[in-house]
Design an enzyme around this catalytic site. Structure first.
Site, PDB file in Angstrom:
ATOM      1  N   LYS A 179       0.831  -1.204   0.000  1.00  0.00           N
ATOM      2  CA  LYS A 179       0.000   0.000   0.000  1.00  0.00           C
ATOM      3  C   LYS A 179       0.875   1.267   0.000  1.00  0.00           C
ATOM      4  O   LYS A 179       2.068   1.216   0.281  1.00  0.00           O
ATOM      5  CB  LYS A 179      -0.929  -0.014   1.226  1.00  0.00           C
ATOM      6  CG  LYS A 179      -1.772  -1.283   1.291  1.00  0.00           C
ATOM      7  CD  LYS A 179      -2.594  -1.503   0.018  1.00  0.00           C
ATOM      8  CE  LYS A 179      -3.530  -2.677   0.076  1.00  0.00           C
ATOM      9  NZ  LYS A 179      -3.048  -3.910  -0.549  1.00  0.00           N
TER      10      LYS A 179
HETATM   11  C1  LIG Z   1      -9.210  -4.389  -1.650  1.00  0.00           C
HETATM   12  C2  LIG Z   1      -8.539  -5.029  -0.462  1.00  0.00           C
HETATM   13  N1  LIG Z   1      -9.274  -5.296   0.628  1.00  0.00           N
HETATM   14  C3  LIG Z   1      -8.720  -5.852   1.716  1.00  0.00           C
HETATM   15  C4  LIG Z   1      -7.381  -6.161   1.770  1.00  0.00           C
HETATM   16  C5  LIG Z   1      -6.809  -6.787   2.996  1.00  0.00           C
HETATM   17  O1  LIG Z   1      -5.779  -6.015   3.560  1.00  0.00           O
HETATM   18  P1  LIG Z   1      -4.667  -6.723   4.462  1.00  0.00           P
HETATM   19  O2  LIG Z   1      -3.703  -7.424   3.568  1.00  0.00           O
HETATM   20  O3  LIG Z   1      -4.041  -5.578   5.194  1.00  0.00           O
HETATM   21  O4  LIG Z   1      -5.402  -7.635   5.358  1.00  0.00           O
HETATM   22  C6  LIG Z   1      -6.579  -5.905   0.662  1.00  0.00           C
HETATM   23  C7  LIG Z   1      -5.146  -6.239   0.685  1.00  0.00           C
HETATM   24  O5  LIG Z   1      -4.394  -6.144  -0.210  1.00  0.00           O
HETATM   25  C8  LIG Z   1      -7.170  -5.317  -0.487  1.00  0.00           C
HETATM   26  O6  LIG Z   1      -6.449  -5.056  -1.580  1.00  0.00           O
END
Ligand SMILES: Cc1ncc(COP(=O)(O)O)c(C=O)c1O
Length: 386
Positions: A179
């Protein structure tokens, strides 16, 4: 993650020297409290809770909304599988809706997918492109359902001047390594709603929340068995520095995107955007007349990603959901719950979306590119387009 350096090292060193690594502590640094305050101020929102991941934040938000077995939550055909898995994690069922030519969830299809069981919709601001929030909020209001913005890929973006994650009833950020600001892992839940905040906070730290400090002072919500998605002061210290870098990263990302798009504009069109000013996209997205044209381009320019082919970011590749494997123990598997009986997840539910996604190609951009690098990128893309 784009930028990280001495400031983060110094911030982490301070936490280590303080020996106060737990987030509730009597020390002077108070990194978690300060990060959450700074994030609230930046977003202009009442509550922000730092936690271990975007997934944790989505699950905490859905829990805070009281969503569970027997409920349906609408998710887009184009999103990372985590969005749909968070719905299953609270015992509810993910219903997939089409995306439109912005590649974001289609508000018209949301309305078509609403049933008496629908409790919420999760618009996902994929690749930092804002969803059509006015239309989504109008549909949600009409049908009295909640809106949870998955802004995991859109930290810092906005829609018509309002920050993504603050327009719906709740929002989620991810600070994982991929991110635009990051502590390697991390996430945050944002909301203006007391009930979602209190229950989301209890859920994300259900063992410790009642024991450490006065975190539940003035709460109306009662503690319950939830999870442990607490972060430590090191994550918060890194995120405080990263937050100070966000505006600069976005400014340079947008500047470089604009320059590259200007160079490419005579040769190719771009995806329709719901708010070009508010985008915080790490990609430019080319739009082709046909799937074949997009595929031919990608063959010549392998760096490009066709969104239809990005694995677990498209609903027809969500194998564990398609196969209804919602938990290790069958009795804990929400797909087997009586309340969810009759739920189906057809792989041909959103073929229109697959077609739209196949006609686009994402190209990664970088805020730290030089003029020469942008020009070289453009030359390579133009050569592949010809
Ligand atoms: C659209 C979306 N939602 C949720 C997530 C989940 O985030 P995390 O990896 O921090 O759990 C991601 C992770 O890349 C994502 O791209």
């Amino acid at each position: 993650m784009y930028r990280m350096g001495k400031e983060e090292i110094d911030a982490v060193a301070k936490v280590i020297y303080s020996k106060e690594l737990f987030k509730v502590n009597g020390g002077d640094l108070q990194e978690t409290q300060n990060f959450e305050k700074e994030l609230r101020e930046k977003l202009d929102i009442d509550h922000a809770v730092l936690m271990t991941s975007g997934f944790a934040a989505l699950q905490a938000a859905l829990t805070g909304m009281g969503i569970g077995p027997g409920d349906e939550v609408i998710v887009p055909a184009y999103t990372y599988i985590a969005t749909a898995m968070a719905v299953v994690a609270v015992g509810a069922m993910p219903v997939v809706a089409e995306v439109d030519d912005s590649l974001m969830i289609d508000p018209l299809d949301i309305e078509k997918k609403i049933t008496s069981k629908t409790k919420a919709v999760i618009p996902v601001h994929m690749e930092g492109y804002p969803c059509d929030m006015d239309a989504i909020m109008a549909v949600a209001k009409k049908h009295n359902i909640k809106v949870l913005e998955d802004a995991c890929q859109a930290v810092g973006g906005s829609y018509k001047g309002r920050r993504l994650s603050t327009i719906g009833h709740a929002g989620a950020f991810s600070f994982n390594f991929y991110k635009n600001i990051s502590a390697g892992e991390g996430g945050a839940l944002m909301t203006n709603e007391k009930e979602i905040f209190e229950n989301g906070l209890i859920f994300h730290d259900s063992c410790a929340i009642a024991y450490f400090g006065k975190q539940m002072k003035d709460f109306s919500a009662e503690p319950f068995c939830g999870s442990e998605f607490r972060t430590n002061e090191i994550t918060a210290a890194i995120m405080r520095v990263q937050l100070t870098r966000l505006d600069g990263i976005l400014e340079d990302l947008r500047k470089n995107k604009k320059k590259l798009m200007e160079l490419l504009a005579p040769y190719i069109g771009f995806v329709r955007s719901n708010d070009p000013e508010g985008e915080c996209s790490p990609k430019i997205t080319l739009k082709f007349e046909t799937k074949e044209a997009a595929a031919a381009f990608q063959e010549k320019y392998p760096e490009a990603l066709i969104p239809a082919n990005v694995g677990k970011h498209v609903y027809n590749d969500w194998k564990v959901i398609i196969e209804k494997r919602g938990a290790r123990n069958p009795l804990m598997n929400p797909f087997n719950f009586e309340a969810n009986k009759g739920f189906e997840f057809p792989v041909d539910a959103c073929e229109k979306s697959l077609d739209i996604l196949a006609k686009h190609a994402h190209i990664a951009i970088n805020p730290d590119w030089t003029e020469e690098e942008i020009k070289a990128k453009a030359d390579g893309i133009i050569a592949a387009l010809k």
